[in-house]
Design a protein around this motif. Sequence first.
Motif, PDB file in Angstrom:
ATOM      1  N   LEU A   8       1.057  -1.139  -0.160  1.00 26.05           N
ATOM      2  CA  LEU A   8      -0.067  -0.044  -0.010  1.00 26.05           C
ATOM      3  C   LEU A   8       0.759   1.320  -0.124  1.00 26.05           C
ATOM      4  CD1 LEU A   8      -2.824  -0.910   2.475  1.00 26.05           C
ATOM      5  CD2 LEU A   8      -3.078  -0.574   0.100  1.00 26.05           C
ATOM      6  N   ARG A   9       1.823   1.198   0.822  1.00 25.32           N
ATOM      7  CA  ARG A   9       2.824   2.448   0.853  1.00 25.32           C
ATOM      8  C   ARG A   9       3.641   2.606  -0.417  1.00 25.32           C
ATOM      9  NH1 ARG A   9       7.263   1.665   5.335  1.00 25.32           N
ATOM     10  NH2 ARG A   9       7.884   3.591   4.440  1.00 25.32           N
ATOM     11  N   ILE A  10       4.022   1.631  -1.149  1.00 21.72           N
ATOM     12  CA  ILE A  10       4.547   1.808  -2.436  1.00 21.72           C
ATOM     13  C   ILE A  10       3.552   2.108  -3.506  1.00 21.72           C
ATOM     14  CG2 ILE A  10       5.643   0.330  -4.270  1.00 21.72           C
ATOM     15  CD1 ILE A  10       6.552  -1.624  -2.362  1.00 21.72           C
ATOM     16  N   PHE A  11       2.493   1.803  -3.363  1.00 24.25           N
ATOM     17  CA  PHE A  11       1.565   2.073  -4.493  1.00 24.25           C
ATOM     18  C   PHE A  11       1.007   3.490  -4.350  1.00 24.25           C
ATOM     19  CE2 PHE A  11       1.219  -2.452  -5.405  1.00 24.25           C
ATOM     20  CZ  PHE A  11       1.157  -2.188  -6.712  1.00 24.25           C
ATOM     21  N   ALA A  12       1.202   4.151  -3.115  1.00 29.62           N
ATOM     22  CA  ALA A  12       0.923   5.431  -2.820  1.00 29.62           C
ATOM     23  C   ALA A  12       1.698   6.629  -3.544  1.00 29.62           C
ATOM     24  CB  ALA A  12       0.800   5.671  -1.166  1.00 29.62           C
ATOM     25  N   GLU A  13       3.109   6.239  -3.736  1.00 24.87           N
ATOM     26  CA  GLU A  13       3.949   6.878  -4.394  1.00 24.87           C
ATOM     27  C   GLU A  13       3.683   7.338  -5.846  1.00 24.87           C
ATOM     28  OE1 GLU A  13       6.102   8.749  -2.551  1.00 24.87           O
ATOM     29  OE2 GLU A  13       5.781   7.657  -0.877  1.00 24.87           O
ATOM     30  N   THR A  14       4.070   8.638  -6.176  1.00 25.47           N
ATOM     31  CA  THR A  14       3.863   8.960  -7.523  1.00 25.47           C
ATOM     32  C   THR A  14       5.290   9.603  -8.245  1.00 25.47           C
ATOM     33  OG1 THR A  14       3.412  11.265  -6.866  1.00 25.47           O
ATOM     34  CG2 THR A  14       1.491   9.514  -7.145  1.00 25.47           C
ATOM     35  N   GLU A  15       5.924   9.098  -7.657  1.00 25.29           N
ATOM     36  CA  GLU A  15       7.525   9.495  -8.079  1.00 25.29           C
ATOM     37  C   GLU A  15       8.481   8.473  -8.064  1.00 25.29           C
ATOM     38  OE1 GLU A  15      11.247  10.883  -8.612  1.00 25.29           O
ATOM     39  OE2 GLU A  15      10.562  11.097  -6.560  1.00 25.29           O
ATOM     40  N   GLU A  16       9.329   8.204  -9.186  1.00 24.80           N
ATOM     41  CA  GLU A  16       9.975   6.933  -9.148  1.00 24.80           C
ATOM     42  C   GLU A  16      11.183   6.964  -8.105  1.00 24.80           C
ATOM     43  OE1 GLU A  16      10.665   5.112 -12.763  1.00 24.80           O
ATOM     44  OE2 GLU A  16      12.501   4.236 -12.136  1.00 24.80           O
ATOM     45  N   GLY A  17      11.963   8.028  -7.807  1.00 22.03           N
ATOM     46  CA  GLY A  17      12.918   8.060  -6.699  1.00 22.03           C
ATOM     47  C   GLY A  17      11.993   7.668  -5.340  1.00 22.03           C
ATOM     48  N   ALA A  18      11.130   8.377  -5.090  1.00 21.41           N
ATOM     49  CA  ALA A  18      10.442   8.283  -3.821  1.00 21.41           C
ATOM     50  C   ALA A  18       9.816   6.795  -3.770  1.00 21.41           C
ATOM     51  CB  ALA A  18       9.152   9.243  -3.728  1.00 21.41           C
ATOM     52  N   LEU A  19       9.370   6.312  -4.728  1.00 22.90           N
ATOM     53  CA  LEU A  19       8.899   4.801  -4.809  1.00 22.90           C
ATOM     54  C   LEU A  19      10.032   3.870  -4.450  1.00 22.90           C
ATOM     55  CD1 LEU A  19       6.359   3.333  -7.234  1.00 22.90           C
ATOM     56  CD2 LEU A  19       8.363   2.244  -6.546  1.00 22.90           C
ATOM     57  N   LEU A  20      11.313   3.979  -4.997  1.00 27.02           N
ATOM     58  CA  LEU A  20      12.316   3.267  -4.674  1.00 27.02           C
ATOM     59  C   LEU A  20      12.862   3.554  -3.378  1.00 27.02           C
ATOM     60  CD1 LEU A  20      14.663   3.577  -7.867  1.00 27.02           C
ATOM     61  CD2 LEU A  20      12.603   1.969  -7.642  1.00 27.02           C
ATOM     62  N   ARG A  21      12.776   4.370  -2.710  1.00 27.21           N
ATOM     63  CA  ARG A  21      13.155   4.590  -1.427  1.00 27.21           C
ATOM     64  C   ARG A  21      12.110   3.954  -0.431  1.00 27.21           C
ATOM     65  NH1 ARG A  21      16.758   8.774   0.412  1.00 27.21           N
ATOM     66  NH2 ARG A  21      16.820   9.901  -1.232  1.00 27.21           N
ATOM     67  N   VAL A  22      10.969   4.299  -0.756  1.00 22.12           N
ATOM     68  CA  VAL A  22       9.835   3.389   0.095  1.00 22.12           C
ATOM     69  C   VAL A  22       9.955   1.796   0.140  1.00 22.12           C
ATOM     70  CG1 VAL A  22       7.520   2.882   0.470  1.00 22.12           C
ATOM     71  CG2 VAL A  22       8.395   5.250   0.283  1.00 22.12           C
ATOM     72  N   ALA A  23      10.316   1.574  -1.066  1.00 28.31           N
ATOM     73  CA  ALA A  23      10.604  -0.018  -1.414  1.00 28.31           C
ATOM     74  C   ALA A  23      11.655  -0.521  -0.593  1.00 28.31           C
ATOM     75  CB  ALA A  23      10.758  -0.417  -2.879  1.00 28.31           C
ATOM     76  N   LEU A  24      12.686   0.433  -0.521  1.00 29.95           N
ATOM     77  CA  LEU A  24      13.770  -0.358   0.186  1.00 29.95           C
ATOM     78  C   LEU A  24      13.490  -0.328   1.793  1.00 29.95           C
ATOM     79  CD1 LEU A  24      16.800   2.180  -1.005  1.00 29.95           C
ATOM     80  CD2 LEU A  24      16.398  -0.261  -1.464  1.00 29.95           C
TER      81      LEU A  24
END
Lengths: 405, 128
Positions: free
Chosen positions: A17-33
């Motif tokens: 859910l947290r990963i899907f909430a991101e709308t920018e690739e860098g932020a998404l990668l950071r949350v994924a880590l």
Amino acid sequence: MLLRMAAQERALRRGALRIFAETEEGALLRVALDVVSSLLRVDVVALYLPADGSGGPSCRAVWRQGSSRLLPPNETPVDLLAADVLRRRAPRLCGPWSPAGGAQCVSALAVPLEFQGTALGVLIVGRRTPDPFRDDHISLVCAAGQQLALALLRLRAAERLRTELVSMACHEIRTPLSALQGFTELMLSRDVPPSDQRDWLNLMHQEAVRLATLVEEMLDMTRVESGTVRLNVALVQVCEVAARVVRLLDGDGRRVHLVIERAPTVLADGDKLAQVVTNLLRNALDYSPPERAVEVEVARRCLGTEGGEAGTDAAHDCRPAVSVAVRDEGIGMMPEELGRAFQPFFRAGASRELLPEGSGLGLAIAKAIVERHRGRLWAHSQPGQGSTFGFCLPAQAPPPAEGAA
Amino acid sequence: MPTILVVDDEPTIRLLVRAALEGTGYRLVEASDGFSALQMARSEHPDLILLDIALPRLSGLEVCRRLKEDPATVATPVLFLTGFAQQAERRAADAAGGQGFIAKPFSPAALVRQIADTLRSRATLASR
């Protein structure tokens, strides 16, 4: 063991859910880590993506000791473990492995970021201690990799759509600007005969008006789509709205036939609804010969009668609804044109010279408004036989009057 | 007198190009969609083609590719004149075989210069 797996699954769902909430690739990668590092005990989490979709995967994001870092494409050399996993598209356990610019790990687990056959990169987790990764770790990290791949795919698709829209908008703006810049430059640089001057000024004025309309309609569309415009909702008689629009657009009442059935009320923003009917009716009038009639029909229908995809639940939706259909006997549309009719800036017709004035945003705006009202916009068309555009809105009965039995 | 084929679906742009080239001595022919552009390129034997990308029926990129496949038109220089002017579109225009790229909005004087330069370099090539 079972308890731990259930807890891991919950953590994975929360993480997704947290990963899907991101709308920018860098932020998404950071949350994924961050999510992966909280799923199981690891010392390093690293994400490898190929630059520009080709070439070997290089490290783009790395987490160690509680802090994460993003790296620009190709800053680190291609990782051989990541390249191998991306090629074979299967998870791999590995002995000693060194993450980009970090201390060596005793064991590592690398899984492809893959969703439905599309591999986007590789996720590697590593431990500095000699305890190996178990089978349940592998399936957990694989599941995380799949979620991340899906999130990345969605984000990139949305990004492409946005870029395309911006590119289309720029194109639409550059054309009228050409007339303004070009004709002014000519008039400033040479003596232009007064009759030409007048013609050119008229053209420039037309193009300036076109620019102003375009800007206004683009704002309209994005406001409705993003939900920043508030709907002024009330119980509305759709036939009254339709009749008002028809009076406005068909001054002498000769071309438009209004066919009204007693239809229930809907809960809607009356002005916005009028805009939808206006956009549909204007298209019908503009795209058919002036001697041909246009029919506007307001009727009571099932919500699923029109516009629901055949075979889906939506097509069998029998809740009462009000439908508005605008039928013309105009040039009609080819199937491929019909498929793109609701796309912003799409305009049917062979050549712009034959086209009526307009920005190509009318149907996109209508669609956005109807969908904000939880309704559906639909279209039928046959080349040479005319088109029908319509929409359905769920009916809303007025509340029972006070004191009624 | 060199002939220039102007392909654009916007009549305003064709009129602007006509006005810009007034007094330069070129003969102008016009097309407003991709297919008629191909026809005119074969029947009018233009010395240069100004080509928009977003055309009805057949895109400018496809028109250019077909012109470059046809021995009768392969040598005719194509200058793209388009509102799609980002990097990716410039690359696509190059790949399709365009000799030059002019982004809208454009300066009429610069357009005239670029047309003259392209025709001159073609003449030098031909005389070798």
